[in-house]
Design a protein around this motif. Structure first.
Motif, mmCIF file in Angstrom:
data_model
loop_
_atom_site.group_PDB
_atom_site.id
_atom_site.type_symbol
_atom_site.label_atom_id
_atom_site.label_comp_id
_atom_site.label_asym_id
_atom_site.label_seq_id
_atom_site.Cartn_x
_atom_site.Cartn_y
_atom_site.Cartn_z
ATOM 1 N N ARG A 15 -3.389 -68.933 2.671
ATOM 2 C CA ARG A 15 -4.618 -68.715 1.908
ATOM 3 C C ARG A 15 -4.299 -67.885 0.664
ATOM 4 N NH1 ARG A 15 -7.866 -63.998 5.348
ATOM 5 N NH2 ARG A 15 -6.097 -62.576 5.595
ATOM 6 N N LEU A 19 -1.535 -69.821 -1.221
ATOM 7 C CA LEU A 19 -2.056 -71.188 -1.218
ATOM 8 C C LEU A 19 -2.216 -71.689 -2.651
ATOM 9 C CD1 LEU A 19 -3.064 -73.606 0.358
ATOM 10 C CD2 LEU A 19 -5.328 -72.519 0.476
ATOM 11 N N GLU A 45 -3.410 -78.944 4.451
ATOM 12 C CA GLU A 45 -3.503 -79.149 3.008
ATOM 13 C C GLU A 45 -2.755 -80.426 2.655
ATOM 14 O OE1 GLU A 45 -4.610 -77.654 0.013
ATOM 15 O OE2 GLU A 45 -5.991 -76.505 1.256
#
Length: 239
Positions: A15, A19, A45
């Motif tokens: 995150r 990310l 993802e």
């Protein structure tokens, strides 16, 4: 070097800023993007390959490097922060040991594991995520600041060490970034997308350092003053 067609590994990529690094690498045309995460099963993802990684565990780091032997660009993003009431607080030592395991020793472990495979033909690169608190006096963040100062020193030495192998090393300095981790802090925050773009732009331009927000730039500018901001924070207010 270019991110396009490279193979990028980002630590702490589940995150936030990590990310954002993984997504931006993919957007720039990376041939493959690995996300170093504690729980690969919970990561979803499109186009990004999750790899189990705990930067505080040497065996986990070595296993990740073996699982991703084709990496050309490493992003050391994984980091933690803890608030301590005072640098002399009873719990400060325990806090320091925890944050150093991730923020300093973690960077050392991951870099040591991945460096041998990085190409020495100009395609190899490393980005280390640092902090403006390296140059800012914040008593409640003393252990965190110390870990980032150590990581800055390591980054500078690493850059000199890898110069002969033609591997670029970028130190990324930034203050608060607008992620879930900082949502409760009412302070100016940098955009993670903007921070990541600056870091990759610098790596592609063979630059050594990124000051990703106004706060970092202002702090760095005081280092050559007779009384820099890390000695007297009032310097930042023009006093």
């Amino acid at each position: 070097m270019k991110i396009a067609n490279s193979v990028v590994f980002v630590t702490g990529a589940s995150r936030g800023l990590g990310l954002a690094f993984a997504r931006e690498a993919l957007a720039r045309g990376a041939a493959k993007v690995y996300a170093g995460v504690r729980n690969p099963a919970g990561f979803n993802e499109p186009g990004i390959v999750p790899i189990a990684l705990d930067v505080t565990d040497a065996a986990s780091v070595e296993a990740a490097a073996k699982a991703a032997p084709d990496v050309t660009v490493l992003v050391n993003n994984a980091g933690i922060a803890e608030v301590t009431g005072s640098p002399l607080a009873h719990e400060a030592e325990a806090h320091a040991r925890r944050v150093f395991e991730t923020n300093y020793y973690g960077v050392m472990r991951v870099t040591r594991a991945f460096e041998p495979a990085l190409p020495g033909d100009g395609r190899g690169g490393i980005v280390n995520v640092l902090s403006d608190v390296t140059w800012r006096t914040v008593p409640m963040l003393a252990p965190y600041a110390a870990s980032k100062a150590a990581a800055w020193s390591f980054t500078n030495t690493l850059r000199a060490q890898l110069k002969t192998r033609n591997i670029g090393v970028v130190g990324l300095h930034v203050g608060f970034v607008d992620t879930d981790l900082t949502k409760d802090f009412d302070v100016p925050k940098a955009s993670p997308v903007d921070v990541v773009r600056q870091a990759f732009d610098a790596l592609e331009a063979n630059e050594s350092e990124v000051l990703a927000d106004e706060g970092s730039r202002t702090l760095k500018a005081t280092l050559s003053l007779p009384v820099p901001a890390y000695i007297d924070p009032a310097v930042l207010e023009g006093k």
